[in-house]
Design a protein around this motif. Structure first.
Motif, PDB file in Angstrom:
ATOM      1  N   VAL A  11      13.368  38.833  27.536  1.00  0.00           N
ATOM      2  CA  VAL A  11      13.647  39.461  26.243  1.00  0.00           C
ATOM      3  C   VAL A  11      14.528  40.675  26.275  1.00  0.00           C
ATOM      4  N   ASN A  12      14.237  41.464  27.551  1.00  0.00           N
ATOM      5  CA  ASN A  12      15.084  42.547  27.625  1.00  0.00           C
ATOM      6  C   ASN A  12      16.646  42.222  28.032  1.00  0.00           C
ATOM      7  N   ALA A  13      16.985  41.015  28.732  1.00  0.00           N
ATOM      8  CA  ALA A  13      18.084  40.833  29.030  1.00  0.00           C
ATOM      9  C   ALA A  13      18.964  40.236  28.079  1.00  0.00           C
ATOM     10  N   LEU A  14      18.215  39.537  26.975  1.00  0.00           N
ATOM     11  CA  LEU A  14      18.729  39.070  25.625  1.00  0.00           C
ATOM     12  C   LEU A  14      19.234  39.939  24.774  1.00  0.00           C
ATOM     13  N   TYR A  15      18.402  41.286  24.585  1.00  0.00           N
ATOM     14  CA  TYR A  15      18.816  42.350  24.022  1.00  0.00           C
ATOM     15  C   TYR A  15      19.991  43.235  24.609  1.00  0.00           C
ATOM     16  N   ILE A  16      19.915  43.179  25.774  1.00  0.00           N
ATOM     17  CA  ILE A  16      21.027  43.830  26.624  1.00  0.00           C
ATOM     18  C   ILE A  16      22.159  43.107  26.454  1.00  0.00           C
ATOM     19  N   SER A  17      22.244  41.795  26.477  1.00  0.00           N
ATOM     20  CA  SER A  17      23.251  40.807  26.268  1.00  0.00           C
ATOM     21  C   SER A  17      23.797  41.130  24.791  1.00  0.00           C
ATOM     22  N   ASN A  19      23.567  43.660  22.993  1.00  0.00           N
ATOM     23  CA  ASN A  19      24.096  45.223  22.683  1.00  0.00           C
ATOM     24  C   ASN A  19      25.528  45.186  23.382  1.00  0.00           C
ATOM     25  N   GLU A  20      25.603  44.449  24.386  1.00  0.00           N
ATOM     26  CA  GLU A  20      27.073  44.453  25.318  1.00  0.00           C
ATOM     27  C   GLU A  20      27.934  43.557  24.780  1.00  0.00           C
ATOM     28  N   ARG A  23      27.442  43.138  19.572  1.00  0.00           N
ATOM     29  CA  ARG A  23      27.453  44.310  18.731  1.00  0.00           C
ATOM     30  C   ARG A  23      28.995  44.742  18.650  1.00  0.00           C
ATOM     31  N   PRO A  24      29.862  44.739  19.844  1.00  0.00           N
ATOM     32  CA  PRO A  24      31.237  45.258  19.824  1.00  0.00           C
ATOM     33  C   PRO A  24      31.908  44.448  19.023  1.00  0.00           C
ATOM     34  N   LEU A  25      31.687  43.120  19.157  1.00  0.00           N
ATOM     35  CA  LEU A  25      32.307  42.060  18.348  1.00  0.00           C
ATOM     36  C   LEU A  25      32.147  42.210  16.936  1.00  0.00           C
ATOM     37  N   ILE A  26      30.753  42.438  16.472  1.00  0.00           N
ATOM     38  CA  ILE A  26      30.595  42.360  15.288  1.00  0.00           C
ATOM     39  C   ILE A  26      31.152  43.786  14.489  1.00  0.00           C
ATOM     40  N   ILE A  27      31.315  44.871  15.310  1.00  0.00           N
ATOM     41  CA  ILE A  27      32.080  46.165  14.725  1.00  0.00           C
ATOM     42  C   ILE A  27      33.223  45.895  14.666  1.00  0.00           C
ATOM     43  N   ILE A  75      23.084  33.829  20.819  1.00  0.00           N
ATOM     44  CA  ILE A  75      24.171  34.781  21.226  1.00  0.00           C
ATOM     45  C   ILE A  75      25.297  34.230  21.637  1.00  0.00           C
ATOM     46  N   ASP A  76      25.417  33.190  22.323  1.00  0.00           N
ATOM     47  CA  ASP A  76      26.804  32.574  22.448  1.00  0.00           C
ATOM     48  C   ASP A  76      27.555  31.830  21.185  1.00  0.00           C
TER      49      ASP A  76
END
Length: 121
Positions: A11-17, A19-20, A23-27, A75-76
């Motif tokens: 779960v932590n790895a998924l949220y890190i993925s 965020n990294e 999120r930048p692509l969404i912005i 995510i993909d």
């Protein structure tokens, strides 16, 4: 019932993925389009839905892993959706440029460098 530490790590790895990578692509998508595309919103909703299912106590660890693997696929798909949106938007902007300036010879702009650079692009 406590969650398996391996599940927590996933779960932590998924949220890190998220965020990294996402999120930048969404912005970028939001800044380019000045709106939030529904397809992207659906992928993010599905991502969070599958993660939340992994926290259902009654599910066995194998099913929880399946839910997290499905969340990873979202995510993909979110990343691909962002790329698609950005590429389509860029094509629209290029087409609009050509419509707005039909008599401009692209080879004359910036001593021909503009045309050479846009052909590479």
């Amino acid at each position: 019932m406590a969650l398996d530490p391996k599940i927590i790590d996933k779960v932590n790895a998924l949220y890190i993925s998220y965020n990294e990578k996402i999120r930048p692509l969404i912005i970028l998508v939001e800044s380019e389009l000045n709106k939030f595309p529904i397809g992207l919103l659906n992928e993010i909703r599905a991502f969070n839905d599958h993660i939340s299912r992994a926290f259902i106590d009654e599910l066995e660890d194998g099913k929880k892993n399946e839910e997290l693997n499905t969340a990873h696929r979202h995510i993909d798909r979110s990343r691909y959706e962002c790329y698609k949106i950005l590429l389509v938007n860029e094509e629209i902007k290029n087409s609009q440029f050509l419509k707005n300036y039909p008599s401009v010879k692209l080879g004359d702009i910036d001593s021909g460098n503009f045309f050479r650079d846009i052909k590479k692009y």
